[in-house]
Design a protein around this motif. Structure first.
Motif, PDB file in Angstrom:
ATOM      1  N   GLY A  43       1.224  -1.038   0.299  1.00 39.04           N
ATOM      2  CA  GLY A  43      -0.196  -0.236  -0.228  1.00 39.04           C
ATOM      3  C   GLY A  43       1.029   1.335  -0.021  1.00 39.04           C
ATOM      4  N   LYS A  44       1.686   1.288   0.876  1.00 38.45           N
ATOM      5  CA  LYS A  44       2.644   2.289   1.357  1.00 38.45           C
ATOM      6  C   LYS A  44       3.525   2.922  -0.374  1.00 38.45           C
ATOM      7  N   THR A  45       3.872   1.644  -0.968  1.00 41.42           N
ATOM      8  CA  THR A  45       4.212   1.310  -2.636  1.00 41.42           C
ATOM      9  C   THR A  45       3.872   2.541  -3.238  1.00 41.42           C
ATOM     10  N   VAL A  46       2.840   1.491  -3.478  1.00 37.82           N
ATOM     11  CA  VAL A  46       1.065   1.605  -4.563  1.00 37.82           C
ATOM     12  C   VAL A  46       1.444   3.070  -4.552  1.00 37.82           C
ATOM     13  N   GLY A  47       1.302   3.757  -2.991  1.00 37.98           N
ATOM     14  CA  GLY A  47       0.898   5.457  -2.525  1.00 37.98           C
ATOM     15  C   GLY A  47       1.883   6.288  -3.717  1.00 37.98           C
ATOM     16  N   PHE A  48       2.911   5.245  -3.213  1.00 38.35           N
ATOM     17  CA  PHE A  48       4.757   6.905  -3.687  1.00 38.35           C
ATOM     18  C   PHE A  48       3.991   6.534  -5.114  1.00 38.35           C
ATOM     19  N   ALA A  49       4.132   5.329  -5.454  1.00 42.21           N
ATOM     20  CA  ALA A  49       4.062   5.158  -6.976  1.00 42.21           C
ATOM     21  C   ALA A  49       3.348   5.980  -7.975  1.00 42.21           C
ATOM     22  N   ARG A  50       2.192   6.296  -7.070  1.00 41.79           N
ATOM     23  CA  ARG A  50       0.994   6.722  -7.763  1.00 41.79           C
ATOM     24  C   ARG A  50       1.431   8.144  -7.857  1.00 41.79           C
ATOM     25  N   HIS A  51       1.863   9.492  -6.697  1.00 45.58           N
ATOM     26  CA  HIS A  51       2.433   9.960  -6.618  1.00 45.58           C
ATOM     27  C   HIS A  51       3.559  10.535  -7.409  1.00 45.58           C
ATOM     28  N   ARG A  52       4.323   9.233  -7.537  1.00 38.41           N
ATOM     29  CA  ARG A  52       5.934   9.930  -9.158  1.00 38.41           C
ATOM     30  C   ARG A  52       4.725  10.029 -10.086  1.00 38.41           C
ATOM     31  N   LEU A  53       3.675   8.516 -10.272  1.00 36.08           N
ATOM     32  CA  LEU A  53       3.499   8.075 -11.770  1.00 36.08           C
ATOM     33  C   LEU A  53       2.735   9.911 -12.236  1.00 36.08           C
ATOM     34  N   ASP A  54       1.920  10.622 -11.369  1.00 38.12           N
ATOM     35  CA  ASP A  54       1.213  11.649 -11.888  1.00 38.12           C
ATOM     36  C   ASP A  54       2.401  12.466 -11.643  1.00 38.12           C
ATOM     37  N   SER A  55       3.146  12.123 -11.335  1.00 30.75           N
ATOM     38  CA  SER A  55       4.760  13.675 -11.875  1.00 30.75           C
ATOM     39  C   SER A  55       4.533  13.757 -13.144  1.00 30.75           C
ATOM     40  N   LEU A  56       5.223  11.830 -13.808  1.00 31.85           N
ATOM     41  CA  LEU A  56       5.801  12.184 -15.408  1.00 31.85           C
ATOM     42  C   LEU A  56       4.507  12.101 -15.890  1.00 31.85           C
ATOM     43  N   ARG A  57       5.313  12.093 -17.283  1.00 33.86           N
ATOM     44  CA  ARG A  57       4.535  12.716 -18.699  1.00 33.86           C
ATOM     45  C   ARG A  57       4.712  11.554 -19.171  1.00 33.86           C
ATOM     46  N   GLU A  58       4.285  10.520 -20.499  1.00 34.57           N
ATOM     47  CA  GLU A  58       4.968   9.861 -21.650  1.00 34.57           C
ATOM     48  C   GLU A  58       4.913  10.703 -22.544  1.00 34.57           C
ATOM     49  N   PHE A  59       5.394  10.581 -23.382  1.00 39.63           N
ATOM     50  CA  PHE A  59       5.763  11.262 -24.460  1.00 39.63           C
ATOM     51  C   PHE A  59       6.517  10.668 -25.310  1.00 39.63           C
ATOM     52  N   GLU A  60       6.497  11.686 -26.694  1.00 38.60           N
ATOM     53  CA  GLU A  60       6.996  11.199 -27.996  1.00 38.60           C
ATOM     54  C   GLU A  60       8.083  12.213 -28.859  1.00 38.60           C
ATOM     55  N   VAL A  61       8.997  11.827 -29.025  1.00 37.16           N
ATOM     56  CA  VAL A  61       9.113  12.246 -29.990  1.00 37.16           C
ATOM     57  C   VAL A  61      10.093  12.194 -31.187  1.00 37.16           C
ATOM     58  N   GLU A  62      10.173  12.407 -32.423  1.00 36.06           N
ATOM     59  CA  GLU A  62      11.274  12.040 -33.618  1.00 36.06           C
ATOM     60  C   GLU A  62      11.859  13.289 -34.263  1.00 36.06           C
ATOM     61  N   THR A  63      13.437  12.598 -33.497  1.00 31.26           N
ATOM     62  CA  THR A  63      14.445  13.266 -32.875  1.00 31.26           C
ATOM     63  C   THR A  63      15.535  13.170 -34.732  1.00 31.26           C
ATOM     64  N   LEU A  64      14.611  12.331 -35.463  1.00 29.20           N
ATOM     65  CA  LEU A  64      15.779  12.217 -36.736  1.00 29.20           C
ATOM     66  C   LEU A  64      14.196  11.729 -37.570  1.00 29.20           C
ATOM     67  N   PRO A  65      14.436  11.809 -38.482  1.00 23.31           N
ATOM     68  CA  PRO A  65      13.205  11.203 -39.720  1.00 23.31           C
ATOM     69  C   PRO A  65      12.610   9.910 -39.508  1.00 23.31           C
TER      70      PRO A  65
END
Length: 106
Positions: A43-65
């Motif tokens: 429970g403690k680990t999941v709670g911490f992980a949720r806070h971490r996940l909320d602070s992270l964003r998924e992204f994708e960038v095309e660095t080269l074609p």
């Protein structure tokens, strides 16, 4: 060395946590009776992980074609890690203790 590692892996596959505990004691001079977290620890680990996940964003960038790079978060049911000589109550704590020091804050 390859044979030694293969033997350790085969032993752990056969005997599970008992073998992990023995190797942890042998190689790290530390072991636990159980490597499973209690419901409270989960429970403690999941709670911490949720806070971490909320602070992270998924992204994708095309660095080269045609060359996309990014970050994606995929939940897993269970994970394990062996960190010799580390005594941490949470898996994330061990991760933070083993990261490389910042070059300007060493």
């Amino acid at each position: 060395m390859r044979e030694t590692v293969a033997g350790v892996i085969a032993d752990i596959r056969e005997r599970g946590d008992k073998a992990v505990s023995e190797y942890s004691e042998k190689f790290g001079k530390w072991s636990l009776d159980s490597f499973r977290l209690s419901d409270e620890e989960v429970g403690k680990t999941v709670g911490f992980a949720r806070h971490r996940l909320d602070s992270l964003r998924e992204f994708e960038v095309e660095t080269l074609p045609g060359v996309p790079l990014g970050q994606e978060h995929i939940p897993v049911r269970a994970a394990g890690a062996y960190l010799p000589g580390v005594r941490c109550p949470l898996t994330a704590s061990a991760h933070h203790l083993h990261r490389r020091p910042h070059p300007h804050r060493a």
